[in-house]
Design a protein around this motif. Sequence first.
Motif, PDB file in Angstrom:
ATOM      1  N   LEU A  56       0.968   4.846  10.481  1.00 17.58           N
ATOM      2  CA  LEU A  56      -0.316   5.492  10.234  1.00 17.58           C
ATOM      3  C   LEU A  56      -0.918   6.001  11.529  1.00 17.58           C
ATOM      4  N   VAL A  57      -1.531   7.154  11.460  1.00 16.64           N
ATOM      5  CA  VAL A  57      -2.172   7.750  12.614  1.00 16.64           C
ATOM      6  C   VAL A  57      -3.526   7.075  12.808  1.00 16.64           C
ATOM      7  N   LYS A  58      -3.842   6.715  14.062  1.00 18.61           N
ATOM      8  CA  LYS A  58      -5.144   6.118  14.338  1.00 18.61           C
ATOM      9  C   LYS A  58      -6.222   7.161  14.087  1.00 18.61           C
ATOM     10  N   GLN A  59      -7.209   6.815  13.297  1.00 21.93           N
ATOM     11  CA  GLN A  59      -8.297   7.744  13.038  1.00 21.93           C
ATOM     12  C   GLN A  59      -9.236   7.832  14.241  1.00 21.93           C
ATOM     13  N   GLU A  60      -9.665   6.718  14.711  1.00 18.73           N
ATOM     14  CA  GLU A  60     -10.575   6.661  15.849  1.00 18.73           C
ATOM     15  C   GLU A  60     -10.111   5.563  16.792  1.00 18.73           C
ATOM     16  N   GLN A  61     -10.159   5.827  18.093  1.00 18.98           N
ATOM     17  CA  GLN A  61      -9.805   4.775  19.038  1.00 18.98           C
ATOM     18  C   GLN A  61     -10.959   3.787  19.115  1.00 18.98           C
ATOM     19  N   GLN A  62     -10.601   2.566  19.371  1.00 24.39           N
ATOM     20  CA  GLN A  62     -11.637   1.557  19.511  1.00 24.39           C
ATOM     21  C   GLN A  62     -12.499   1.934  20.715  1.00 24.39           C
ATOM     22  N   GLU A  63     -13.793   1.696  20.607  1.00 27.05           N
ATOM     23  CA  GLU A  63     -14.713   2.116  21.654  1.00 27.05           C
ATOM     24  C   GLU A  63     -14.461   1.418  22.982  1.00 27.05           C
ATOM     25  N   ASN A  64     -14.013   0.167  22.960  1.00 25.86           N
ATOM     26  CA  ASN A  64     -13.787  -0.559  24.202  1.00 25.86           C
ATOM     27  C   ASN A  64     -12.382  -0.324  24.750  1.00 25.86           C
ATOM     28  N   GLU A  65     -11.544   0.405  24.029  1.00 28.71           N
ATOM     29  CA  GLU A  65     -10.175   0.673  24.461  1.00 28.71           C
ATOM     30  C   GLU A  65     -10.102   2.066  25.103  1.00 28.71           C
TER      31      GLU A  65
END
Length: 127
Positions: free
Chosen positions: A40-49
């Motif tokens: 699955l394609v990541k929709q949004e990167q985690q804010e702290n990453e």
Amino acid sequence: MAQRKSFKSAIDKTNLNEKGGLKSLVSGTAPAKETSEVPLVKQEQQENEPPKDVRQTFVVREDYLEKLKDYVHMIRITEDSYYTQKDAMHEAMDMLFEKAGEIKPRPDKLKEREQERAQRIRRGRAN
């Protein structure tokens, strides 16, 4: 006269599979089997990453590449000796995206097709 040694039997005992090669001897693990499923394609990167870097090939006009190299050299000798072409490209893309305003994301179906194509290409190169 000394008898020639055969290394074939020694190699057979290493249990090297064709795709692992010598690298699998050093790492100690066999390469992971490819799955037929598309991750699955990541929709949004985690804010702290922080965003991760990926390698991508582009075709660019020769004069642009020469100007890029000249610009990086100029910055290295005048301001920052650690400045790289990657840094220059990030700055250029930041300026492009700022000028473009809001950019709508591609549909998920298109992203999945892109990943499938990339996997087919990787499989083709491995064979």
